[in-house]
Enzyme design. Structure first.
Site, mmCIF file in Angstrom:
data_model
loop_
_atom_site.group_PDB
_atom_site.id
_atom_site.type_symbol
_atom_site.label_atom_id
_atom_site.label_comp_id
_atom_site.label_asym_id
_atom_site.label_seq_id
_atom_site.Cartn_x
_atom_site.Cartn_y
_atom_site.Cartn_z
ATOM 1 N N GLY A 122 0.789 -1.228 0.000
ATOM 2 C CA GLY A 122 0.000 0.000 0.000
ATOM 3 C C GLY A 122 0.817 1.270 0.000
ATOM 4 O O GLY A 122 0.483 2.233 -0.692
ATOM 5 N N ASP A 139 -6.920 -0.112 6.072
ATOM 6 C CA ASP A 139 -7.121 -1.099 7.136
ATOM 7 C C ASP A 139 -5.943 -2.065 7.070
ATOM 8 O O ASP A 139 -6.074 -3.185 6.575
ATOM 9 C CB ASP A 139 -8.458 -1.821 6.948
ATOM 10 C CG ASP A 139 -8.802 -2.721 8.131
ATOM 11 O OD1 ASP A 139 -8.142 -2.594 9.182
ATOM 12 O OD2 ASP A 139 -9.730 -3.542 8.002
#
Length: 249
Positions: A122, A139
């Site tokens: 990410g 998350d």
């Protein structure tokens, strides 16, 4: 779940799938539940923190593009995919085994023109990609620890830069994490103080909503009115979300 399935995942310490009382859960590198699905209602949000993450709809009711960093069992993907047909979803997930588990055990929909998964870390993804999502949902956990690359000052800076003009960042934190105050300060710094937080439950998750640009003074009357409308559209307690925002803003 068959004994064969259980044994298969026991051999791999990274990705474990368990099942109890009609609820199937995903675990990563430990016992902490990362994602859960009620088998009788696979497209609904079983865990309170995932429900609360959808609280961004109080401020951005009709996002066209959502970027999710971290797939888990795909709970948020499935909810958005089935309840928000006008929204495009891109997911960045670093672990191919997580993706395989989501497809095999959590009824993740197949990729198509409004849903794609990119195998990528990410932190690197937000640096390399030029997309401008309306909402970024983060998350990223390894058991009960925030993944360092997904909670650095640079990461939060980059997410703000990536968002469209009126975009929002939604971050799932653990309130009991010793560094939670530091992480909140980083988000506040990256987003020029334009954030509001929601505690899901006592000593539970802390959901942070950060705004790329100043959203102006919140009108709680207006937000409550939006919550009433949203409760007619989605099976989520938005009025309760508003109450939680008031307590922890």
């Amino acid at each position: 779940m068959s004994e064969k399935t259980k044994k298969r995942f026991e051999k791999d310490p990274e990705v474990i799938v368990s099942e109890l009382n009609g609820v199937r859960s995903l675990h990563l590198n430990g016992s902490m539940v990362q994602s859960s699905m009620r088998i009788a209602a696979p497209n609904e949000l079983e865990l309170v923190y995932t429900q609360c993450m959808m609280g961004f709809l109080l401020f951005y009711p009709k996002p066209e593009k959502i970027l999710m960093i971290g797939l888990g069992g795909g709970s948020l993907v499935k909810f958005v995919y089935h309840h928000m047909p006008e929204t495009r979803i891109t997911v960045a997930e670093v672990n191919p085994q997580v993706i395989a588990a989501a497809y095999q055990y959590f009824e993740l929909p197949q990729e198509n023109d409004r849903f794609e998964i990119i195998v990528a870390e990410g932190g690197q993804f937000v640096v390399m990609q030029s997309i401008s999502p309306d909402v970024i949902m983060v998350d990223g956990f390894d058991d009960d620890y925030q993944i360092p690359s997904l909670c650095s000052q640079e990461f939060y800076d980059q997410t703000r830069q990536m968002l469209n003009k009126n975009g929002m960042l939604v971050v799932n934190l653990l309130s009991r994490d010793k560094q939670v105050k530091t992480l909140l300060q980083r988000i506040e710094r990256s987003f020029n103080g334009h954030l509001i937080a929601m505690m899901t439950e006592i000593r539970g998750n802390l959901i942070v909503f950060a705004f790329k640009n100043n959203p102006g003074k919140f009108s709680w009357k207006s937000i409550r009115k939006t919550a009433n409308k949203l409760e007619k559209q989605y099976p989520l307690p938005f009025a309760e979300f508003v109450s939680k925002l008031q307590k922890y803003s």
